[in-house]
Design an enzyme around this catalytic site. Structure first.
Site, PDB file in Angstrom:
ATOM      1  N   SER A 194       5.363   2.166  -0.587  1.00  0.00           N
ATOM      2  CA  SER A 194       6.410   2.046  -1.606  1.00  0.00           C
ATOM      3  C   SER A 194       6.349   0.694  -2.318  1.00  0.00           C
ATOM      4  O   SER A 194       6.839   0.558  -3.440  1.00  0.00           O
ATOM      5  CB  SER A 194       7.799   2.255  -0.986  1.00  0.00           C
ATOM      6  OG  SER A 194       8.108   1.193  -0.114  1.00  0.00           O
ATOM      7  N   TYR A 245       0.825  -1.233   0.000  1.00  0.00           N
ATOM      8  CA  TYR A 245       0.000   0.000   0.000  1.00  0.00           C
ATOM      9  C   TYR A 245       0.849   1.268   0.000  1.00  0.00           C
ATOM     10  O   TYR A 245       0.299   2.375  -0.057  1.00  0.00           O
ATOM     11  CB  TYR A 245      -0.934  -0.007   1.229  1.00  0.00           C
ATOM     12  CG  TYR A 245      -0.160  -0.097   2.523  1.00  0.00           C
ATOM     13  CD1 TYR A 245       0.233  -1.337   3.041  1.00  0.00           C
ATOM     14  CD2 TYR A 245       0.249   1.051   3.191  1.00  0.00           C
ATOM     15  CE1 TYR A 245       0.987  -1.422   4.198  1.00  0.00           C
ATOM     16  CE2 TYR A 245       1.004   0.969   4.359  1.00  0.00           C
ATOM     17  CZ  TYR A 245       1.370  -0.269   4.851  1.00  0.00           C
ATOM     18  OH  TYR A 245       2.132  -0.346   5.985  1.00  0.00           O
ATOM     19  N   GLU A 262      11.721  -3.556   5.023  1.00  0.00           N
ATOM     20  CA  GLU A 262      10.650  -3.013   5.876  1.00  0.00           C
ATOM     21  C   GLU A 262      11.006  -3.117   7.368  1.00  0.00           C
ATOM     22  O   GLU A 262      10.112  -3.137   8.212  1.00  0.00           O
ATOM     23  CB  GLU A 262       9.337  -3.761   5.594  1.00  0.00           C
ATOM     24  CG  GLU A 262       8.895  -3.757   4.143  1.00  0.00           C
ATOM     25  CD  GLU A 262       8.525  -2.366   3.632  1.00  0.00           C
ATOM     26  OE1 GLU A 262       8.011  -1.560   4.404  1.00  0.00           O
ATOM     27  OE2 GLU A 262       8.801  -2.093   2.446  1.00  0.00           O
TER      28      GLU A 262
HETATM   29  C1  SIN Z   1       3.984  -1.081   1.861  1.00  0.00           C
HETATM   30  O1  SIN Z   1       4.308  -0.424   0.871  1.00  0.00           O
HETATM   31  O2  SIN Z   1       3.114  -1.981   1.766  1.00  0.00           O
HETATM   32  C2  SIN Z   1       4.625  -0.851   3.200  1.00  0.00           C
HETATM   33  C3  SIN Z   1       5.068   0.541   3.466  1.00  0.00           C
HETATM   34  C4  SIN Z   1       6.173   1.034   2.584  1.00  0.00           C
HETATM   35  O3  SIN Z   1       7.141   0.306   2.334  1.00  0.00           O
HETATM   36  O4  SIN Z   1       6.107   2.181   2.114  1.00  0.00           O
END
Ligand code: SIN
Length: 181
Positions: A17, A15, A88
Site C-alpha cells: 500500500s 512494495y 504498519e
Molecule cells: C509496504 O507497502 O511497503 C508495506 C506493506 C503495506 O503497507 O501494504
C-alpha cells in the site's frame, strides 16, 4: 556544522500500500528494485483490511534469492516514521535493505517486513484461496479487494510483472464473473 532535516533523510522502500497510498510527506520518490525478496499476500490484516476476528490478507516480503521486487522508494525525514510505524503496526518491523534505482545506483534504506510468526501472519495459500479470502474481507480502511486492485494497478504503472499479484487479481475477477452467471 549544521544539519537539516533533509541531511538526515532516509530512503524507505514501499512494495504494497505504500506504493499507492501516500499519506505522508516525502522529499523525493523513485522507482526502485529490491533483490532477494518476493512480494506475497501472506500477511493477515487485523486493522486495515480485516478485523482480529476476520483478518484480511495483505502483502509482506519473503526471502527468495531468485526474486526481484519492484516498488517505490521515498526519501523521508525521520519524523515520518511516527506515522508510518503506526500505520504498519500490525506485525511489520522496519529492517535495513539495499535497493537500486533505475540508473543502477544503490542506497541503503529501510523496508517494512512482516516476518513469519508475527501475531497476524497467515502464510502461504494457493492463488484461488487467497482471492476467495480477499473477496470476503473488509476492515476500517475498506474492502480487501480494493487493496489488491489498487496494488495491481500501481504495479502495472511501475512496469512490474508480478505473477503472484496478477494471478490473485485474475482469480478475484473469476469469482466476480462466476457470481454474476
Ligand atoms: C509496504 O507497502 O511497503 C508495506 C506493506 C503495506 O503497507 O501494504
Amino acid at each position: 556544522m549544521t544539519t537539516t532535516a533533509s541531511d538526515e533523510a532516509i530512503w524507505l522502500f514501499g512494495y504494497g500500500s505504500l506504493i499507492y497510498k501516500v499519506d505522508f510527506p516525502y522529499l523525493e520518490r523513485r522507482r526502485a528494485r529490491l533483490r532477494g525478496w518476493a512480494r506475497r499476500f501472506w500477511q493477515g490484516s487485523h486493522d486495515h483490511r480485516g478485523t482480529p476476528e476476520a483478518p484480511g490478507r495483505v502483502v509482506t516480503l519473503v526471502a527468495d534469492p531468485d526474486a526481484v521486487c519492484i516498488g517505490m522508494a521515498y526519501r523521508v525525514t525521520p519524523a515520518v516514521f511516527a506515522h508510518l510505524d503506526h500505520r504498519e503496526k500490525n506485525g511489520y518491523a522496519r529492517i535495513a535493505a539495499d535497493f537500486r534505482f533505475d540508473d543502477d545506483s544503490e542506497v541503503r534504506g529501510l523496508v517494512y517486513v512482516a516476518a513469519p510468526g508475527n501475531e497476524a501472519y497467515l502464510g502461504p495459500a494457493d492463488e484461488a484461496a487467497i482471492a476467495r479470502h480477499i473477496a470476503g474481507a473488509r476492515g476500517p480502511s475498506g474492502e480487501n479487494r480494493d487493496y489488491l486492485l489498487a496494488l495491481a494497478a500501481a504495479l502495472r504503472e511501475l512496469g512490474s510483472d508480478d505473477a503472484h499479484v496478477f494471478g490473485i487479481e485474475r482469480a478475484l475477477h473469476r469469482i466476480g464473473d462466476d457470481a454474476t452467471v
